[in-house]
Design a protein around this motif. Structure first.
Motif, short mmCIF file in Angstrom:
data_model
loop_
_atom_site.label_atom_id
_atom_site.label_comp_id
_atom_site.label_asym_id
_atom_site.label_seq_id
_atom_site.Cartn_x
_atom_site.Cartn_y
_atom_site.Cartn_z
N SER A 92 12.35 16.76 -9.94
CA SER A 92 12.86 18.12 -9.75
C SER A 92 12.13 18.88 -8.64
O SER A 92 12.51 19.99 -8.30
CB SER A 92 12.75 18.90 -11.07
N ALA A 93 11.07 18.29 -8.09
CA ALA A 93 10.28 18.98 -7.06
C ALA A 93 9.78 17.97 -6.03
O ALA A 93 8.65 17.50 -6.09
CB ALA A 93 9.11 19.70 -7.71
N TYR A 94 10.65 17.64 -5.07
CA TYR A 94 10.30 16.67 -4.03
C TYR A 94 11.15 16.93 -2.80
O TYR A 94 12.09 17.72 -2.83
CB TYR A 94 10.56 15.23 -4.53
N ASN A 95 10.80 16.26 -1.72
CA ASN A 95 11.67 16.23 -0.56
C ASN A 95 11.58 14.84 0.06
O ASN A 95 10.60 14.13 -0.11
CB ASN A 95 11.30 17.29 0.48
N THR A 96 12.64 14.48 0.76
CA THR A 96 12.71 13.17 1.39
C THR A 96 13.17 13.32 2.82
O THR A 96 13.87 14.28 3.17
CB THR A 96 13.66 12.24 0.59
N MET A 97 12.75 12.40 3.66
CA MET A 97 13.18 12.38 5.05
C MET A 97 13.22 10.93 5.52
O MET A 97 12.52 10.06 5.00
CB MET A 97 12.24 13.18 5.95
N THR A 98 14.07 10.67 6.50
CA THR A 98 14.18 9.34 7.06
C THR A 98 13.04 9.09 8.03
O THR A 98 12.67 9.97 8.80
CB THR A 98 15.53 9.19 7.79
N VAL A 99 12.47 7.90 7.95
CA VAL A 99 11.42 7.50 8.89
C VAL A 99 11.77 6.16 9.51
O VAL A 99 12.39 5.30 8.88
CB VAL A 99 10.02 7.42 8.22
N SER A 100 11.40 6.01 10.78
CA SER A 100 11.54 4.73 11.46
C SER A 100 10.24 4.35 12.16
O SER A 100 10.17 3.36 12.87
CB SER A 100 12.69 4.78 12.47
N TRP A 101 9.22 5.17 11.98
CA TRP A 101 7.87 4.88 12.47
C TRP A 101 6.97 4.70 11.27
O TRP A 101 7.10 5.42 10.27
CB TRP A 101 7.33 6.04 13.29
N GLY A 102 6.07 3.78 11.34
CA GLY A 102 5.12 3.55 10.26
C GLY A 102 4.62 2.13 10.31
O GLY A 102 4.90 1.38 11.25
N GLY A 103 3.90 1.76 9.29
CA GLY A 103 3.38 0.41 9.25
C GLY A 103 2.84 0.05 7.89
O GLY A 103 2.64 0.92 7.04
N VAL A 104 2.62 -1.23 7.70
CA VAL A 104 1.97 -1.73 6.49
C VAL A 104 0.90 -2.71 6.94
O VAL A 104 1.00 -3.34 7.99
CB VAL A 104 2.95 -2.40 5.51
N GLY A 105 -0.15 -2.80 6.14
CA GLY A 105 -1.23 -3.71 6.48
C GLY A 105 -2.35 -3.62 5.47
O GLY A 105 -2.14 -3.19 4.33
N VAL A 106 -3.53 -3.99 5.91
CA VAL A 106 -4.71 -3.96 5.06
C VAL A 106 -5.77 -3.11 5.74
O VAL A 106 -6.06 -3.29 6.93
CB VAL A 106 -5.25 -5.40 4.81
N LEU A 107 -6.33 -2.18 5.00
CA LEU A 107 -7.38 -1.30 5.50
C LEU A 107 -8.29 -0.97 4.34
O LEU A 107 -7.80 -0.70 3.22
CB LEU A 107 -6.76 -0.03 6.09
N TRP A 108 -9.58 -0.96 4.56
CA TRP A 108 -10.55 -0.66 3.51
C TRP A 108 -10.37 -1.58 2.31
O TRP A 108 -10.52 -1.18 1.16
CB TRP A 108 -10.49 0.81 3.10
N ASN A 109 -9.99 -2.84 2.58
CA ASN A 109 -9.76 -3.84 1.52
C ASN A 109 -8.64 -3.45 0.57
O ASN A 109 -8.62 -3.85 -0.58
CB ASN A 109 -11.05 -4.13 0.75
N LYS A 110 -7.71 -2.66 1.07
CA LYS A 110 -6.56 -2.22 0.27
C LYS A 110 -5.27 -2.50 1.04
O LYS A 110 -5.26 -2.42 2.27
CB LYS A 110 -6.65 -0.72 -0.03
N ASN A 111 -4.20 -2.80 0.32
CA ASN A 111 -2.87 -2.88 0.94
C ASN A 111 -2.41 -1.46 1.18
O ASN A 111 -2.42 -0.63 0.24
CB ASN A 111 -1.90 -3.61 0.02
N VAL A 112 -2.03 -1.14 2.41
CA VAL A 112 -1.71 0.24 2.75
C VAL A 112 -0.39 0.35 3.50
O VAL A 112 0.10 -0.61 4.11
CB VAL A 112 -2.82 0.90 3.60
N ALA A 113 0.17 1.54 3.45
CA ALA A 113 1.31 1.93 4.29
C ALA A 113 0.90 3.18 5.06
O ALA A 113 0.19 4.04 4.53
CB ALA A 113 2.54 2.22 3.44
N THR A 114 1.32 3.24 6.30
CA THR A 114 1.02 4.38 7.16
C THR A 114 2.33 5.04 7.57
O THR A 114 3.27 4.35 7.98
CB THR A 114 0.25 3.92 8.42
#
Length: 169
Positions: free
Chosen positions: A34-56
């Motif tokens: 009931s309290a959010y917003n969404t937007m389309t993205v086409s820039w970003g990434g996924v990988g590993v950083l600080w020994n964690k699986n991450v999304a940017t």
């Protein structure tokens, strides 16, 4: 989330470069359906950083989602099939200040890992925000990037999130 299977990010069967640049995704932030917003993205990434699986992800400050990203400790990336391209185009060109994007596009918001995603997606990455930083013009090594992407000088804020759950149908 009865139609969803929790998988390891290492089990992703689709190319993340293709998913982001060609299929796009909905970046969603907020604390409840009931309290959010969404937007389309086409820039970003996924990988590993600080020994964690991450999304940017990257969000400009004038976007309505920016305020939700600032307030929320979580965000999601929802990836869809080609049949949702028109919906993602709408969500990328209209503001959540003026439209209920989910309603306009026939999408069903669902709760996942303290965030909000969409039932119609084929893949969801649920993330806990770990870090943010602003893109600074003085740090461009290739100054052509600045001129080509930021004529209004409205630099993105980068968010890095730990992937807490990868959900696939």
């Amino acid at each position: 989330m009865e139609n969803w299977k929790l998988i390891s990010p290492k089990e992703l069967s689709e190319n993340p470069f293709r998913l982001l640049s060609e299929s796009w995704a909905l970046l969603t932030a907020g604390d409840a359906v009931s309290a959010y917003n969404t937007m389309t993205v086409s820039w970003g990434g996924v990988g590993v950083l600080w020994n964690k699986n991450v999304a940017t992800v990257y969000v400009r400050p004038q976007r309505h989602t920016f305020g939700f990203m600032e307030k929320s400790g979580h965000f999601t990336l929802s990836f869809f099939g080609e049949e949702y391209k028109k919906a993602l185009s709408f969500c990328g060109s209209k503001s959540g200040r003026d439209y209920d994007k989910a309603k306009e596009c026939g999408l069903t918001p669902i709760s996942v890992e303290d965030g909000v995603a969409f039932e119609e997606a084929k893949l969801i990455l649920a993330c806990r925000k770990l870090y943010w930083n602003d893109i600074l013009p003085e740090n461009f090594c290739d100054t052509a990037i600045d001129g080509a992407n930021y004529p209004a000088k409205d630099y993105h804020r980068m968010y890095i999130g730990e992937i807490l759950g990868s959900y696939q149908k």
